[in-house]
Write an enzyme that holds these catalytic residues in place. Sequence first.
Site, PDB file in Angstrom:
ATOM      1  N   GLU A 254       1.691  -7.782  12.098  1.00 48.02           N
ATOM      2  CA  GLU A 254       0.569  -8.621  11.664  1.00 48.02           C
ATOM      3  C   GLU A 254       1.056 -10.069  11.495  1.00 48.02           C
ATOM      4  O   GLU A 254       2.085 -10.314  10.869  1.00 48.02           O
ATOM      5  CB  GLU A 254       0.023  -8.086  10.338  1.00 48.02           C
ATOM      6  CG  GLU A 254      -1.289  -8.728   9.946  1.00 48.02           C
ATOM      7  CD  GLU A 254      -1.897  -8.142   8.669  1.00 48.02           C
ATOM      8  OE1 GLU A 254      -1.139  -7.900   7.703  1.00 48.02           O
ATOM      9  OE2 GLU A 254      -3.120  -7.933   8.628  1.00 48.02           O
TER      10      GLU A 254
ATOM     11  N   CYS B  16      -8.231  -9.744   7.475  1.00 48.22           N
ATOM     12  CA  CYS B  16      -7.643  -8.449   7.851  1.00 48.22           C
ATOM     13  C   CYS B  16      -8.100  -8.068   9.248  1.00 48.22           C
ATOM     14  O   CYS B  16      -7.371  -7.432   9.992  1.00 48.22           O
ATOM     15  CB  CYS B  16      -8.024  -7.377   6.848  1.00 48.22           C
ATOM     16  SG  CYS B  16      -9.774  -7.283   6.537  1.00 48.22           S
TER      17      CYS B  16
ATOM     18  N   GLU C 119      -6.925  -0.139   1.686  1.00 48.09           N
ATOM     19  CA  GLU C 119      -7.475  -0.939   2.784  1.00 48.09           C
ATOM     20  C   GLU C 119      -6.400  -1.944   3.152  1.00 48.09           C
ATOM     21  O   GLU C 119      -6.138  -2.892   2.397  1.00 48.09           O
ATOM     22  CB  GLU C 119      -8.745  -1.647   2.342  1.00 48.09           C
ATOM     23  CG  GLU C 119      -9.765  -0.655   1.813  1.00 48.09           C
ATOM     24  CD  GLU C 119     -11.182  -0.956   2.220  1.00 48.09           C
ATOM     25  OE1 GLU C 119     -11.566  -2.126   2.157  1.00 48.09           O
ATOM     26  OE2 GLU C 119     -11.905  -0.017   2.585  1.00 48.09           O
TER      27      GLU C 119
ATOM     28  N   LYS D 109       3.813   1.610  -1.265  1.00 51.59           N
ATOM     29  CA  LYS D 109       4.400   1.790  -2.612  1.00 51.59           C
ATOM     30  C   LYS D 109       3.354   2.384  -3.558  1.00 51.59           C
ATOM     31  O   LYS D 109       3.649   3.253  -4.378  1.00 51.59           O
ATOM     32  CB  LYS D 109       4.836   0.440  -3.187  1.00 51.59           C
ATOM     33  CG  LYS D 109       6.098  -0.112  -2.570  1.00 51.59           C
ATOM     34  CD  LYS D 109       6.496  -1.395  -3.307  1.00 51.59           C
ATOM     35  CE  LYS D 109       7.295  -2.299  -2.395  1.00 51.59           C
ATOM     36  NZ  LYS D 109       7.336  -3.682  -2.818  1.00 51.59           N
TER      37      LYS D 109
ATOM     38  N   GLY E 271       0.830  -1.211   0.000  1.00 48.58           N
ATOM     39  CA  GLY E 271       0.000   0.000   0.000  1.00 48.58           C
ATOM     40  C   GLY E 271       0.859   1.254   0.000  1.00 48.58           C
ATOM     41  O   GLY E 271       0.546   2.232  -0.702  1.00 48.58           O
TER      42      GLY E 271
HETATM   43  P1  NAD Z   1      -0.159  -7.894  -0.906  1.00 47.23           P
HETATM   44  O1  NAD Z   1       0.122  -6.486  -0.513  1.00 47.23           O
HETATM   45  O2  NAD Z   1       0.977  -8.834  -0.978  1.00 47.23           O
HETATM   46  O3  NAD Z   1      -0.875  -7.954  -2.328  1.00 47.23           O
HETATM   47  C1  NAD Z   1      -2.102  -7.294  -2.585  1.00 47.23           C
HETATM   48  C2  NAD Z   1      -2.255  -7.074  -4.084  1.00 47.23           C
HETATM   49  O4  NAD Z   1      -1.251  -6.162  -4.534  1.00 47.23           O
HETATM   50  C3  NAD Z   1      -2.077  -8.332  -4.919  1.00 47.23           C
HETATM   51  O5  NAD Z   1      -3.015  -8.301  -5.964  1.00 47.23           O
HETATM   52  C4  NAD Z   1      -0.650  -8.196  -5.449  1.00 47.23           C
HETATM   53  O6  NAD Z   1      -0.429  -8.881  -6.660  1.00 47.23           O
HETATM   54  C5  NAD Z   1      -0.553  -6.698  -5.651  1.00 47.23           C
HETATM   55  N1  NAD Z   1       0.800  -6.138  -5.634  1.00 47.23           N
HETATM   56  C6  NAD Z   1       1.917  -6.632  -5.038  1.00 47.23           C
HETATM   57  N2  NAD Z   1       2.970  -5.792  -5.230  1.00 47.23           N
HETATM   58  C7  NAD Z   1       2.492  -4.746  -5.951  1.00 47.23           C
HETATM   59  C8  NAD Z   1       3.069  -3.545  -6.456  1.00 47.23           C
HETATM   60  N3  NAD Z   1       4.360  -3.229  -6.245  1.00 47.23           N
HETATM   61  N4  NAD Z   1       2.275  -2.692  -7.153  1.00 47.23           N
HETATM   62  C9  NAD Z   1       0.974  -2.954  -7.361  1.00 47.23           C
HETATM   63  N5  NAD Z   1       0.367  -4.087  -6.914  1.00 47.23           N
HETATM   64  C10 NAD Z   1       1.116  -4.957  -6.205  1.00 47.23           C
HETATM   65  O7  NAD Z   1      -1.272  -8.410   0.118  1.00 47.23           O
HETATM   66  P2  NAD Z   1      -1.981  -9.839   0.165  1.00 47.23           P
HETATM   67  O8  NAD Z   1      -1.018 -10.849   0.650  1.00 47.23           O
HETATM   68  O9  NAD Z   1      -2.690 -10.101  -1.103  1.00 47.23           O
HETATM   69  O10 NAD Z   1      -3.096  -9.602   1.265  1.00 47.23           O
HETATM   70  C11 NAD Z   1      -2.863  -9.694   2.636  1.00 47.23           C
HETATM   71  C12 NAD Z   1      -2.887  -8.319   3.267  1.00 47.23           C
HETATM   72  O11 NAD Z   1      -4.093  -7.639   2.913  1.00 47.23           O
HETATM   73  C13 NAD Z   1      -2.904  -8.372   4.787  1.00 47.23           C
HETATM   74  O12 NAD Z   1      -2.065  -7.376   5.277  1.00 47.23           O
HETATM   75  C14 NAD Z   1      -4.357  -8.093   5.114  1.00 47.23           C
HETATM   76  O13 NAD Z   1      -4.559  -7.587   6.427  1.00 47.23           O
HETATM   77  C15 NAD Z   1      -4.720  -7.099   4.071  1.00 47.23           C
HETATM   78  N6  NAD Z   1      -6.168  -7.024   3.851  1.00 47.23           N
HETATM   79  C16 NAD Z   1      -6.814  -5.893   4.231  1.00 47.23           C
HETATM   80  C17 NAD Z   1      -8.194  -5.807   4.068  1.00 47.23           C
HETATM   81  C18 NAD Z   1      -8.952  -4.583   4.502  1.00 47.23           C
HETATM   82  O14 NAD Z   1     -10.110  -4.478   4.147  1.00 47.23           O
HETATM   83  N7  NAD Z   1      -8.366  -3.657   5.244  1.00 47.23           N
HETATM   84  C19 NAD Z   1      -8.887  -6.880   3.523  1.00 47.23           C
HETATM   85  C20 NAD Z   1      -8.182  -8.014   3.139  1.00 47.23           C
HETATM   86  C21 NAD Z   1      -6.814  -8.078   3.296  1.00 47.23           C
END
Ligand code: NAD
Length: 463
Positions: free
Chosen positions: A366, A269, A235, A220, A218
């Site tokens: 987390e 989350c 989020e 980045k 997020g």
């Molecule tokens: P992640 O940050 O690894 O990936 C999320 C998405 O971002 C994926 O689609 C991924 O391919 C993409 N991504 C990765 N690097 C990127 C970049 N440099 N630029 C653009 N996109 C990129 O997270 P995750 O493992 O998919 O999810 C788990 C995390 O999400 C946990 O921290 C969880 O708490 C959080 N989460 C939050 C909510 C909320 O509503 N607040 C809901 C669900 C999950």
Amino acid sequence: MWTGCYTARVKILNPADGSVIRDVVEDGDAAIAKKYSRAHAAQPEWAATPLATRLATIRRFKEEVTRRGEDLAKTLTREMGKPIRQSKNELDALRERLDFFLLKTRSALAPETVLGGGKLAERITHEPLGVVANISAWNYPYFVGSNVFVPALLAGNTVLYKPSEHATLTGLAIGEMMQKAGVPRDVFQVIAGAGAAGGALVSQPVDGVFFTGSYATGAKIAAACAPRMVKCQLELGGKDPVYVCDDVAVPKAAESLADGAMYNAGQSCCAVERIYVHERIHDRFIDAFVATVNSYKVGDPMEESTYLGPLARALQIEVLEGQIRDAVEKGAKLVLGGKRIERAGNWFEASVLTGVNHEMQLMREESFGPVIGIQKVANDEEAVELMNDTEYGLTAGVYTPDEARAKEILARVRSGSAYWNCCDGVSPRLPWSGIGHSGVGLTLSTYGIQAFTRPRAWHLRKA
Ligand code: NAD
């Protein structure tokens, strides 16, 4: 002969046994740019389509979800490891979310006259943003996806939806169902791929970026959006605390909180990530909590009776091992679990640690897995202080039969959502938001419909 074409593929692995389910062509930079151009060109016509027509497509999308429910649940379980009962629960709750949007969008997007009657009228209209990039997480792909793409489409935006690489097949199924429901091909497009595809999507001149995922990614994305002044909503993760007061019915509270910590193998989350228990009931609470966790069936996620399946990502096992090692070295007591389960796939024991404190990573970072730290506290004051000792602020809860006590405590805790005698829940009727490293902006509720619009000010003076 080499043609100069290079096509990367996303390998879809089954986390329950490590086998390859299939591979899927990943969208490269050129494909993503093309999808953006088509989304941009299609947006004015979609925005001009009557809202009744857009609502009808989402109604048909819901019918498709119902019709294909069994298969969708199996696909989600196969690619992400979520126990099949919990995949079905997610699809049931998706339908409830869709009903909320179907019911509330018209009034949420209605123009408002805020001054009228005289020579000067003032009005607010809700204009679509344009092309919306929706980058999503894997843990509840139907929830976190639909929170964005459904209201975005209903508000007249076109959507480029990038599901997580750990929920690609689910993302592609969502794309198929949208088309079947009558959403024009260029209005809702799926982008397959991992982080590189997400990065390429953010670099397109989209009009809004709506991201669900980790704080690290997020941050980045926020940095990439900032110089372009593009709306960016994040989020992110949490380290959600719950305080158990000394006046609770211990077995009931322990049962509810064990579920809050372990459901979906702790990969929510808003999973309960830290528990503070009043010293008067601490020992009894630990016994009841461990007994509940011990009653959970661990095993094949395709079986209806399974409660705990594998983790979606192999790499998270090292994170959990590191947090547990660090906590034990600093004096924590491991009362349950603590290690990976030696079999193919990404398996980790449900783990409970006591005697923890905030010097330990376990109580600060987390976990996103079936691991929980439980800390003893002397009074409400100490509990509030510890609950607020975090960079995150997604949810927080208090268990007590005393409503006034709960409200007084929750009023002093910083979080987007506050729970009294419940946890790990999201309602479509309430805004879903976080503070600090848990993100900016919100989804759900009527505010989460308006989030996909630009409120426009009209100053109208009669000649
Ligand atoms: P992640 O940050 O690894 O990936 C999320 C998405 O971002 C994926 O689609 C991924 O391919 C993409 N991504 C990765 N690097 C990127 C970049 N440099 N630029 C653009 N996109 C990129 O997270 P995750 O493992 O998919 O999810 C788990 C995390 O999400 C946990 O921290 C969880 O708490 C959080 N989460 C939050 C909510 C909320 O509503 N607040 C809901 C669900 C999950």
